[in-house]
Write a protein that holds these residues in place. Sequence first.
Motif, PDB file in Angstrom:
ATOM      1  N   VAL A 302     -27.630 -17.887  12.113  1.00  0.00           N
ATOM      2  CA  VAL A 302     -28.867 -17.329  11.574  1.00  0.00           C
ATOM      3  C   VAL A 302     -29.904 -17.226  12.698  1.00  0.00           C
ATOM      4  CG1 VAL A 302     -30.762 -17.704   9.957  1.00  0.00           C
ATOM      5  CG2 VAL A 302     -28.408 -18.184   9.265  1.00  0.00           C
ATOM      6  N   ARG A 303     -30.538 -16.080  12.807  1.00  0.00           N
ATOM      7  CA  ARG A 303     -31.575 -15.858  13.807  1.00  0.00           C
ATOM      8  C   ARG A 303     -32.823 -15.307  13.125  1.00  0.00           C
ATOM      9  NH1 ARG A 303     -28.492 -18.499  15.988  1.00  0.00           N
ATOM     10  NH2 ARG A 303     -27.490 -18.270  18.027  1.00  0.00           N
ATOM     11  N   VAL A 304     -33.964 -15.582  13.717  1.00  0.00           N
ATOM     12  CA  VAL A 304     -35.238 -15.103  13.186  1.00  0.00           C
ATOM     13  C   VAL A 304     -35.952 -14.340  14.285  1.00  0.00           C
ATOM     14  CG1 VAL A 304     -37.476 -15.764  12.233  1.00  0.00           C
ATOM     15  CG2 VAL A 304     -35.424 -17.003  11.565  1.00  0.00           C
ATOM     16  N   MET A 305     -36.436 -13.147  13.949  1.00  0.00           N
ATOM     17  CA  MET A 305     -37.219 -12.364  14.890  1.00  0.00           C
ATOM     18  C   MET A 305     -38.648 -12.909  14.949  1.00  0.00           C
ATOM     19  SD  MET A 305     -34.860 -10.454  15.876  1.00  0.00           S
ATOM     20  CE  MET A 305     -35.800  -9.382  16.958  1.00  0.00           C
ATOM     21  N   GLU A 384     -37.451 -16.517   1.921  1.00  0.00           N
ATOM     22  CA  GLU A 384     -37.530 -15.269   1.166  1.00  0.00           C
ATOM     23  C   GLU A 384     -38.602 -14.349   1.752  1.00  0.00           C
ATOM     24  OE1 GLU A 384     -38.204 -16.554  -2.814  1.00  0.00           O
ATOM     25  OE2 GLU A 384     -36.056 -16.736  -3.277  1.00  0.00           O
ATOM     26  N   ALA A 385     -39.727 -14.918   2.177  1.00  0.00           N
ATOM     27  CA  ALA A 385     -40.774 -14.102   2.776  1.00  0.00           C
ATOM     28  C   ALA A 385     -40.319 -13.523   4.113  1.00  0.00           C
ATOM     29  CB  ALA A 385     -42.045 -14.934   2.959  1.00  0.00           C
ATOM     30  N   LEU A 386     -39.605 -14.304   4.922  1.00  0.00           N
ATOM     31  CA  LEU A 386     -39.087 -13.798   6.189  1.00  0.00           C
ATOM     32  C   LEU A 386     -38.085 -12.671   5.969  1.00  0.00           C
ATOM     33  CD1 LEU A 386     -38.564 -17.130   8.176  1.00  0.00           C
ATOM     34  CD2 LEU A 386     -40.256 -15.353   8.659  1.00  0.00           C
ATOM     35  N   LYS A 387     -37.261 -12.804   4.926  1.00  0.00           N
ATOM     36  CA  LYS A 387     -36.295 -11.747   4.625  1.00  0.00           C
ATOM     37  C   LYS A 387     -37.012 -10.468   4.230  1.00  0.00           C
ATOM     38  CE  LYS A 387     -32.167 -10.102   3.876  1.00  0.00           C
ATOM     39  NZ  LYS A 387     -31.220  -9.871   4.985  1.00  0.00           N
ATOM     40  N   GLN A 388     -38.044 -10.576   3.389  1.00  0.00           N
ATOM     41  CA  GLN A 388     -38.794  -9.392   2.977  1.00  0.00           C
ATOM     42  C   GLN A 388     -39.514  -8.747   4.156  1.00  0.00           C
ATOM     43  OE1 GLN A 388     -38.801  -7.858   0.005  1.00  0.00           O
ATOM     44  NE2 GLN A 388     -37.256  -9.332  -0.677  1.00  0.00           N
ATOM     45  N   ALA A 389     -39.946  -9.563   5.129  1.00  0.00           N
ATOM     46  CA  ALA A 389     -40.629  -9.032   6.301  1.00  0.00           C
ATOM     47  C   ALA A 389     -39.675  -8.437   7.318  1.00  0.00           C
ATOM     48  CB  ALA A 389     -41.459 -10.139   6.957  1.00  0.00           C
ATOM     49  N   GLY A 390     -38.368  -8.595   7.105  1.00  0.00           N
ATOM     50  CA  GLY A 390     -37.383  -8.070   8.042  1.00  0.00           C
ATOM     51  C   GLY A 390     -37.184  -8.922   9.264  1.00  0.00           C
TER      52      GLY A 390
END
Length: 399
Positions: A302-305, A384-390
């Motif tokens: 899993v990575r986060v931009m 969930e907020a990070l997913k919605q923000a892309g």
Amino acid sequence: MPSLASMLRGIRGAPRDPGTQGRCARDFAMRGLGGALALLAAFALAAAPAHAERIKDIATVSGVRGNQLVGYGLVVGLDGTGDQTTQAPFTIQSITNMLAKFGITIPANANPQLKNVAAVTVTAELPPFAKSGQAMDVTVASIGNAASLRGGDLLMTPLRGVDGQVYAFAQGSVLVSGFGIQGKDGSRISLNVPSSGRVPNGATVEREVPIHFTADPHVTLNLNTPDFTTASRVAAAINKALGEGTADAIDAVSIRVAAPANADQRISYLAMLEAVEVDPGEAAARVIINSRTGTVVISSHVRVMSAAVAHGSLSVTITERSDVSQPNSFTNGTSATVTPRSTVDVQQADARMFVFQAGVNLDEIVRAVNQVGAAPGDLVAILEALKQAGALRAELIVI
């Protein structure tokens, strides 16, 4: 001693020439299965990857499967914990039909009030290659309002498959792990589920399920977890052990492998295939959230931009009180006055903002969330907020 690849050359050519497959199968048996197994074992020990798994642990043979069986029966001999027949009339109907087979007729105007009988469903799984006369376990569960099946005996019950045919008969004493106690005032204490149990070795197989194990010149291995990388590596490992052209990956699940037609040789051949070790492909990046328990599982990829996150919580507390005023001694008041009083308290926790740099890994995600003291529920909201923000580079799965 000839090489294992030369011993199986005819098997690899089976799709092009069926006669060659038969000659190779005979050659495979004549030249010695023991030597082939020894060669394969030596190859597995010498070339096994560091994190390898056996094929038998990650795949199954197509067509080798169990079959679900189900039946309806009666459990008798209960200590007053059976169905209440006025609310479960099918139990009385089943008793009446059973007694009729023994020549006992119940008068039409009779209404038996039984407390020691329960109508149940009986389920079992018929194992692959099960033979007539073999025993298997069955699970018994009440379908009426019986309080407990403890101490009961299951009467002979036919178990049917999806085709409606009877494949086994079940009968025996029901073992129940739970218990329930109820008082006269309606209070009740229950441990586990006393309305279901098991009958160990309670069913006897009467009909075999036909399995065409040697009808096809190939065997198909199905992966337990679909993955293109793993399927490709399984085919490559088999080809490396048995020679090029032995196995082909069909899709992300299935690998087709050429095999001898003789049943005994095919079983020995599959035993060798199961011992081949493969380094499975790594799973895709996923975040699994259990919404009922608040459990969050994050895979290693899993990575986060780049993103900035601020999270805070608002707590509202409402307290209800009642003030009582007594009348004065020299007034005409005759009763006390009750005045309601409500107190509303609002508290907001400090919202801390933290920044995710581009490409952070699992350790950095967990460390950043722990620094702000986020609970599992808060972590779910952040993900969930990070997913919605892309910004979340992973599949978010809520179960």
